[in-house]
Scaffold this motif. Structure first.
Motif, PDB file in Angstrom:
ATOM      1  N   SER A 360       0.815  -1.222   0.000  1.00  0.00           N
ATOM      2  CA  SER A 360       0.000   0.000   0.000  1.00  0.00           C
ATOM      3  C   SER A 360       0.848   1.270   0.000  1.00  0.00           C
ATOM      4  O   SER A 360       0.336   2.354  -0.303  1.00  0.00           O
ATOM      5  N   ALA A 361       2.136   1.137   0.327  1.00  0.00           N
ATOM      6  CA  ALA A 361       3.030   2.303   0.354  1.00  0.00           C
ATOM      7  C   ALA A 361       3.654   2.508  -1.025  1.00  0.00           C
ATOM      8  O   ALA A 361       3.634   1.609  -1.877  1.00  0.00           O
ATOM      9  N   PRO A 362       4.206   3.713  -1.278  1.00  0.00           N
ATOM     10  CA  PRO A 362       4.932   3.934  -2.541  1.00  0.00           C
ATOM     11  C   PRO A 362       6.110   2.970  -2.632  1.00  0.00           C
ATOM     12  O   PRO A 362       6.700   2.611  -1.613  1.00  0.00           O
ATOM     13  N   PRO A 363       6.498   2.487  -3.785  1.00  0.00           N
ATOM     14  CA  PRO A 363       5.986   2.895  -5.103  1.00  0.00           C
ATOM     15  C   PRO A 363       4.807   2.058  -5.617  1.00  0.00           C
ATOM     16  O   PRO A 363       4.330   2.285  -6.715  1.00  0.00           O
ATOM     17  N   TYR A 364       4.355   1.074  -4.822  1.00  0.00           N
ATOM     18  CA  TYR A 364       3.326   0.163  -5.319  1.00  0.00           C
ATOM     19  C   TYR A 364       1.931   0.787  -5.223  1.00  0.00           C
ATOM     20  O   TYR A 364       1.123   0.637  -6.148  1.00  0.00           O
ATOM     21  N   ASN A 365       1.615   1.419  -4.093  1.00  0.00           N
ATOM     22  CA  ASN A 365       0.362   2.163  -3.931  1.00  0.00           C
ATOM     23  C   ASN A 365      -0.895   1.329  -4.208  1.00  0.00           C
ATOM     24  O   ASN A 365      -1.796   1.758  -4.934  1.00  0.00           O
ATOM     25  N   ASN A 439      11.832  -0.075  -4.736  1.00  0.00           N
ATOM     26  CA  ASN A 439      12.074   0.563  -6.029  1.00  0.00           C
ATOM     27  C   ASN A 439      12.864  -0.337  -6.974  1.00  0.00           C
ATOM     28  O   ASN A 439      12.857  -0.123  -8.191  1.00  0.00           O
ATOM     29  N   HIS A 440      13.554  -1.326  -6.422  1.00  0.00           N
ATOM     30  CA  HIS A 440      14.386  -2.204  -7.245  1.00  0.00           C
ATOM     31  C   HIS A 440      13.700  -3.545  -7.541  1.00  0.00           C
ATOM     32  O   HIS A 440      14.271  -4.368  -8.257  1.00  0.00           O
ATOM     33  N   TRP A 441      12.528  -3.742  -6.957  1.00  0.00           N
ATOM     34  CA  TRP A 441      11.868  -5.032  -7.112  1.00  0.00           C
ATOM     35  C   TRP A 441      10.406  -4.809  -7.523  1.00  0.00           C
ATOM     36  O   TRP A 441       9.767  -3.848  -7.101  1.00  0.00           O
ATOM     37  N   SER A 442       9.880  -5.726  -8.296  1.00  0.00           N
ATOM     38  CA  SER A 442       8.473  -5.672  -8.696  1.00  0.00           C
ATOM     39  C   SER A 442       7.579  -6.078  -7.524  1.00  0.00           C
ATOM     40  O   SER A 442       7.988  -6.861  -6.648  1.00  0.00           O
ATOM     41  N   TYR A 443       6.365  -5.557  -7.516  1.00  0.00           N
ATOM     42  CA  TYR A 443       5.410  -5.954  -6.469  1.00  0.00           C
ATOM     43  C   TYR A 443       5.088  -7.442  -6.562  1.00  0.00           C
ATOM     44  O   TYR A 443       4.646  -8.053  -5.579  1.00  0.00           O
ATOM     45  N   TRP A 444       5.333  -8.028  -7.723  1.00  0.00           N
ATOM     46  CA  TRP A 444       5.114  -9.471  -7.858  1.00  0.00           C
ATOM     47  C   TRP A 444       6.044 -10.272  -6.946  1.00  0.00           C
ATOM     48  O   TRP A 444       5.709 -11.399  -6.547  1.00  0.00           O
ATOM     49  N   THR A 445       7.194  -9.713  -6.613  1.00  0.00           N
ATOM     50  CA  THR A 445       8.111 -10.403  -5.702  1.00  0.00           C
ATOM     51  C   THR A 445       7.458 -10.593  -4.342  1.00  0.00           C
ATOM     52  O   THR A 445       7.544 -11.680  -3.743  1.00  0.00           O
ATOM     53  N   ILE A 446       6.799  -9.553  -3.849  1.00  0.00           N
ATOM     54  CA  ILE A 446       6.107  -9.658  -2.567  1.00  0.00           C
ATOM     55  C   ILE A 446       4.959 -10.656  -2.657  1.00  0.00           C
ATOM     56  O   ILE A 446       4.785 -11.525  -1.789  1.00  0.00           O
TER      57      ILE A 446
END
Length: 553
Positions: A360-365, A439-446
């Protein structure tokens, strides 16, 4: 002729005649019993001279006999024996238990509105307490009354929370609701294990876990929309209504599964020693099944099934269960299973507490309503687990037993444990780095690592259950409550320290620590696998009742 000595109040079996069973196309002996409370004679007659697997360690059993699967535990000729339930009824029971577990899981974990920390942390504590209370009582009075009573309290607790007018009342209702929910963690798997045979146990437990996981994820996805549309009180109202439906379904279709069996039944063989004759081993297999005796036993009926209590309560069994829990915790292999469950749950608690804040935080939002869709990964993991570790685990056990001449070892269940250990360890490493450097990883990693850790969690639970229950079948109840209660209490403790742990170390270092702990605890499974038989030999005097039936011919 008798086997080992036993109290004179226990029933006596004798071979009455030889009957033909058209369902299995074989001639098999039918057995009489003076009492209708006990089971345990197997059916297939084997010539003596073959060594009993009981000469080995508890849990080591002969799974194949002449290319047929041996039915373990051995069913009795009693139509009311839960092992003799038709397969469709067993499926219906498993599905009902799975649905009930969905509701208890979601009800105990929900805390989105209002956002009060106590509504999230204390339910895990009370679920552990619920396990410690419900399971010993279930050993004393039976599984059915405890299960139905818990379902009733779940419905009342949901109504309580929905009508609460203060925060204190809301928290109290949640705690009572969670205490009732705790029974599903151990009691539901116990019922499933009591109605299924060893060669199908892993698959059925996998289905139970998958139903629970998929249903929980689906409901969590819909929760934000339900709360926004109707308010948080109606969230409890809906669950109160659904819990009422489950209570009715369970009352009609989930019978009592407690059934007393002699020790030999858990070996898949009853050893018959006749004076002046060679010893024999009696077995029941998929080819030579059970002939139901409707002369000495009453048929199964809906009126008997819907009875709440079956037989008098044995309160000594409650104390015995608590004592056996302490004994089982001292077994090195069971202690390791408890540590594995606690470790993987602790890591899951960390990830489930942090993933929403990261996304929910930047940069994914991520929007609040979008966070629920992350749970779809858990649905995929549950679907994958069924064939890979459910049916796959049973298949591996059967294949390895064939290579040993039909003998199965509980440690065969531990071989697939390598998969979740590796997956959880790698997930920790990537989740921590993505959390520290979004910033260096895609949200898909999470999303992927969070889902993968959940796969590891449910896999460790499944494999730990099947290994423990195969190793010590007569201690199923104490072992299940031990695993569930300890991991619940540990989850409660971890939930208080997650924020400080992450703040002090950061995501990378904190999850690196988790990866190291997972690797170390997982590696302890190697000596458990290698020395498992010796451990079972050394602990079997505390894990076997040595209860037998006198057999006369």
């Amino acid at each position: 002729m008798s086997i080992r000595q036993r109290p004179p109040t226990q029933p006596k079996w004798s071979v009455r005649n030889i009957s033909y069973n058209p369902q299995v196309c074989s001639f098999v002996p039918v057995f009489d019993m003076d009492s209708k409370d006990e089971a345990g004679i197997s059916i297939h007659d084997e010539v003596a001279g073959k060594q009993s697997v009981r000469d080995d360690a508890v849990g080591t059993v002969r799974l194949y006999e002449a290319d047929a699967l041996v039915l373990i535990p051995t069913p009795s000729p009693d139509p009311r024996d839960p092992l003799n339930l038709p397969q469709w009824r067993k499926w219906l029971i498993t599905i009902t238990l799975g649905i009930c577990a969905i509701l208890t899981d979601v009800s105990a974990s929900y805390g989105n509105d209002p956002r009060v920390e106590d509504l999230m942390t204390y339910p895990t504590l009370f679920m552990g307490i619920g396990n410690l209370i419900a399971m010993p009582v279930a050993m004393a009075v039976g599984r059915r009354p405890v299960f139905l009573g818990s379902a009733l309290v779940l419905m009342i607790g949901s109504i309580w929370c929905a009508t609460s007018t203060s925060l204190s009342s809301h928290i109290a209702g949640r705690d009572i609701l969670s205490m009732a929910a705790g029974q599903s963690e151990a009691l539901c798997p116990l019922i499933i294990q009591e109605i299924h045979f060893l060669h199908e146990k892993s698959a059925m437990l996998a289905w139970f876990s998958a139903i629970q996981s998929m249903g929980t994820a689906a409901l969590l996805i819909s929760t934000p929309y339900l709360v926004q549309s109707f308010g948080w009180k109606w969230w409890y109202g809906v669950f109160g209504i659904v819990n009422g439906g489950i209570l009715i379904l369970a009352f009609l279709f989930v019978p009592e599964s407690r059934y007393q069996r002699p020790t030999d039944a858990f070996e898949g063989a009853v050893h018959i020693h006749r004076q002046g004759h060679n010893d024999r081993i009696m077995r029941a297999t998929t080819y030579h099944g059970v002939v139901l005796d409707l002369v000495r036993f009453k048929p199964r009926s809906i009126w008997n099934d819907i009875k709440i209590f079956h037989g008098p309560a044995d309160w000594n069994a409650l104390v015995t269960c608590l004592v056996q829990m302490i004994q089982c915790l001292s077994f090195p292999n069971i202690l390791w299973v408890v540590l594995m469950n606690s470790t993987v749950l602790g890591i899951y608690v960390i990830m489930v507490s942090e993933y929403a804040g990261i996304l929910s935080a930047p940069p994914y939002n991520f929007a609040f309503t979008s966070l629920g869709y992350v749970q779809t990964g858990q649905i995929a993991m549950a679907v994958i687990m069924i064939p890979v570790l459910g049916y796959g685990g049973d298949l591996l056990t059967r294949k390895l037993a064939e290579r040993r001449g039909g003998v199965a070892e509980p440690e065969d269940r531990l071989i697939p444990m390598v998969l979740p250990v590796v997956i959880v360890t790698i997930s920790c490493l990537f989740f921590g780095r993505a959390g520290s450097h979004p910033n260096h990883w895609s949200y898909w990693t999470i999303i992927i690592t969070y889902s993968a850790e959940y796969f590891g969690f449910i896999s460790v639970v499944l494999l730990g259950y099947t290994y423990s229950l195969d190793s010590y079948p007569e201690r199923a109840g104490p072992i299940l409550v031990l695993i569930c209660a300890v991991r619940g209490l540990i989850s409660f403790g971890i939930s208080f320290g997650v924020t400080r742990f992450i703040t002090q170390l950061g995501y990378t270092r904190a999850l690196d620590v988790c990866a190291i702990v997972m690797g170390v605890v997982g590696a302890l499974g190697i000596p458990v696998y290698v020395f498992g038989r010796k451990i079972r030999l050394g602990t079997q005097k505390w894990a076997v009742d040595n209860q037998d039936l006198n057999v006369e011919q």
